[in-house]
Scaffold this motif. Sequence first.
Motif, short mmCIF file in Angstrom:
data_model
loop_
_atom_site.label_atom_id
_atom_site.label_comp_id
_atom_site.label_asym_id
_atom_site.label_seq_id
_atom_site.Cartn_x
_atom_site.Cartn_y
_atom_site.Cartn_z
N GLY A 198 0.81 -1.22 0.00
CA GLY A 198 0.00 0.00 0.00
C GLY A 198 0.84 1.26 0.00
O GLY A 198 0.38 2.33 0.43
N THR A 199 2.07 1.14 -0.49
CA THR A 199 2.98 2.28 -0.48
C THR A 199 2.55 3.33 -1.51
O THR A 199 2.10 2.98 -2.60
CB THR A 199 4.41 1.79 -0.85
OG1 THR A 199 4.69 0.64 -0.07
CG2 THR A 199 5.45 2.86 -0.61
N THR A 200 2.68 4.59 -1.15
CA THR A 200 2.46 5.67 -2.11
C THR A 200 3.73 5.83 -2.93
O THR A 200 4.82 5.87 -2.37
CB THR A 200 2.17 6.99 -1.37
OG1 THR A 200 1.15 6.76 -0.42
CG2 THR A 200 1.77 8.09 -2.33
N ILE A 201 3.56 5.90 -4.25
CA ILE A 201 4.73 5.95 -5.13
C ILE A 201 4.72 7.26 -5.91
O ILE A 201 3.71 7.59 -6.54
CB ILE A 201 4.71 4.78 -6.14
CG1 ILE A 201 4.49 3.43 -5.44
CG2 ILE A 201 5.94 4.79 -7.03
CD1 ILE A 201 5.68 2.77 -4.87
N VAL A 202 5.83 7.98 -5.87
CA VAL A 202 5.96 9.20 -6.69
C VAL A 202 7.16 9.01 -7.60
O VAL A 202 8.26 8.73 -7.12
CB VAL A 202 6.16 10.46 -5.81
CG1 VAL A 202 6.35 11.69 -6.69
CG2 VAL A 202 4.97 10.65 -4.90
N ILE A 203 6.93 9.12 -8.91
CA ILE A 203 7.99 8.85 -9.87
C ILE A 203 8.22 10.06 -10.76
O ILE A 203 7.28 10.60 -11.33
CB ILE A 203 7.64 7.62 -10.75
CG1 ILE A 203 7.38 6.40 -9.87
CG2 ILE A 203 8.74 7.34 -11.76
CD1 ILE A 203 6.91 5.18 -10.61
N VAL A 204 9.48 10.49 -10.84
CA VAL A 204 9.85 11.54 -11.78
C VAL A 204 10.36 10.83 -13.03
O VAL A 204 11.31 10.05 -12.94
CB VAL A 204 10.96 12.43 -11.19
CG1 VAL A 204 11.58 13.30 -12.27
CG2 VAL A 204 10.40 13.29 -10.08
N SER A 205 9.72 11.05 -14.16
CA SER A 205 10.13 10.31 -15.35
C SER A 205 9.54 10.94 -16.60
O SER A 205 8.60 11.74 -16.52
CB SER A 205 9.64 8.86 -15.24
OG SER A 205 9.94 8.16 -16.41
N HIS A 206 10.12 10.60 -17.76
CA HIS A 206 9.45 10.97 -19.00
C HIS A 206 9.33 9.75 -19.92
O HIS A 206 9.21 9.88 -21.12
CB HIS A 206 10.17 12.13 -19.70
CG HIS A 206 11.64 11.93 -19.79
ND1 HIS A 206 12.54 12.92 -19.52
CD2 HIS A 206 12.37 10.86 -20.09
CE1 HIS A 206 13.77 12.45 -19.66
NE2 HIS A 206 13.68 11.20 -20.02
N GLU A 207 9.39 8.57 -19.32
CA GLU A 207 9.28 7.34 -20.10
C GLU A 207 7.81 7.04 -20.33
O GLU A 207 7.09 6.60 -19.42
CB GLU A 207 9.93 6.17 -19.33
CG GLU A 207 11.40 6.35 -19.07
CD GLU A 207 12.26 6.11 -20.31
OE1 GLU A 207 11.82 5.34 -21.18
OE2 GLU A 207 13.33 6.73 -20.41
N LEU A 208 7.36 7.25 -21.58
CA LEU A 208 5.93 7.08 -21.87
C LEU A 208 5.42 5.67 -21.57
O LEU A 208 4.34 5.51 -20.99
CB LEU A 208 5.64 7.47 -23.30
CG LEU A 208 5.78 8.97 -23.60
CD1 LEU A 208 5.50 9.23 -25.08
CD2 LEU A 208 4.83 9.79 -22.76
N PRO A 209 6.17 4.60 -21.96
CA PRO A 209 5.63 3.25 -21.67
C PRO A 209 5.34 3.06 -20.18
O PRO A 209 4.27 2.55 -19.82
CB PRO A 209 6.74 2.32 -22.14
CG PRO A 209 7.52 3.11 -23.13
CD PRO A 209 7.44 4.54 -22.69
N SER A 210 6.25 3.53 -19.34
CA SER A 210 6.03 3.39 -17.89
C SER A 210 4.82 4.20 -17.45
O SER A 210 4.02 3.75 -16.63
CB SER A 210 7.25 3.87 -17.11
OG SER A 210 8.36 3.12 -17.44
#
Lengths: 266, 375
Positions: A198-210
């Motif tokens: 139940g972890t909150t996930i914050v991702i900095v990215s510009h990978e469209l597939p992800s």
Amino acid sequence: MNTASGKSKFAIEVEGVECRYGERVVLTNVSFAVKPSEIFFIIGGNGCGKSTLLRHLIGLKQPVQGQVKYFGRDFTHADRAGRQELLRTFGVLYQNGALWSSMTLAENVALPLELYTQLDRRERARIVSLKLAQVGLAGLEDYYPVELSGGMKRRAGLARALALDPAIVFFDEPSAGLDPITSLKLDELIRQIRDTLGTTIVIVSHELPSIFDIADRVVMIDSGARGVIAEGEPNQLREASPDQRVREFLNRRVAAVQQQQGILHP
Amino acid sequence: MASPIIITPAQVATSRDGEVVMLCLSGNWQITASPPRWEQPALDRPLRRIVLQAAAIGDWDSSLALYLSAARTWSGQQGVELVEQGVPAEVGRLAALLAPKPTPPAPQPQLADLVASVGQATHQLWQETKDLAQLLGECAYSLGRFIRGQAQFRWRDCFTEMQQCGALALPIVGLISFLVGVIMAYQAAVQLRQFGADIYVADLVGLSVVREMGPMMAAIVLAGRTGAAFAATLGNMQANEEIDALETLGVSPIDFLVMPRIMALFLMMPLLALYADFLGIMGGLVVTASILDIPSSLYWIETKSIIDLSDLSTGLIKAATFGLIIGLCACLRGLQAERSAVGAGRAATAAVVTSTLLIIVSDAVFAVIFNILGW
């Protein structure tokens, strides 16, 4: 599971934050909120200030204005003790893992446990083994970071970020430089962590597939606007965002006029 | 049988028909095979048109675009019509990228203003002094936490660093100190022999080594050896975000990285200085025994009689201070390093320069202080 005490319905609230890089204002009046157990992406083009924003969120830089709250508690203006406590509610996976190179994987993962828990050496070792197994690196306890590939380093970094079972995990460009399969596996791992803990996930990215694979919601920032230009579900934004920049980015397509300029220079 | 690859060199055949110049391009235009450069046609007769015929070219690369661009620019400037025939469209597009564009005017180089330069240098010096003072303050604060048992201090790291800067530095510190003792004894022997005061070589070498040269030599070696290593390590950690990872874990890099290193240097330097003192005196002993025919026992007794505890403690106080200076400078430079591959290298160089400078300055200050105190 570290569910920091608090009555807020949001895990993270960013309110009117202004980020500077030296004297230059990179982002201004950035506001958004992340719900608990959400996979949230901060997206945008190169040099738009995504990583700078992340550094402000995790306390490596102090916002000039505005505040960041975790579970309703002000992190930006917290005193030393409050800040230390809030730091323990989140883990960070840096771009290249940022493993401490003079320590083995086991020592890397064990350090947060050593500092913040009363567990004895044997219990710590068991948790280290569990965390390494969770990211698919079982049995590599005695390896040094230099002996690992890029993808393995990031997994090990993730094991360390998960050591204290934080309520939030930040990822800085987790897929950058990884092959599609490794990147896909990492995405699956991220989703699995959210589903299991139940972890909150914050991702900095510009990978469209992800982004289209695992993001629940995204916030898009833009260097021209120096702030947030869109917030919402990625598929919805791709189809129906009123902002052309957002549609272009998410569709990986630029307007025909721009495409015709030169061969090498877009 | 494989035939050898024949590369036809690029050529330009020029012919003129009244007011029209015909340029026939042929061969393989490859930038690595010195293709022809644009040569402007003679303007002694009126020229109306240039025809660039490129139908006969073989392979081509950027060199053809360069040629075409030069031809376009020249004909544009001279008002001559340029007709391109058989030029591949891709070459035309590449050449268009080279078309002159309005560029912002370059800043005019200015002579360095003496006053401004001095001002900037002073400002930088002041800034660096403040940074050093801030680190010193943070270390003092960290020491307070350490004494109260609240610091995240790792003794294991401290012992590793002690081994690195102490035990592993023994050979180089020993060799240099021994040789410094030898050099000083030779210099003193030449002068003192003239007055029949050979035995005072022991006094001169003993006092200089114990009060000055022992701690100084140990410090210089450690600044180059350990200081550079500390700065490079911390610089690399900075570039690799390892220090950020510590901070987001709530661990103070001062407690965790800086204090064990400074502590290791602070504890090891006096021991290294004692060792350097001993080997420096030994160097003097070897010289006097071999060229001045003074018995070793006499030299030893003379040395013991002239060196007292104040001389020894002077040297040890200096050594501990030098250790502190090396540790502070090295860690400061490492933490200040740019987040790039060159950052660590620059940090190492800056650490050695700064710590060597401050060692010499502080030695001068000590000389004045000890003189006033009469030690």
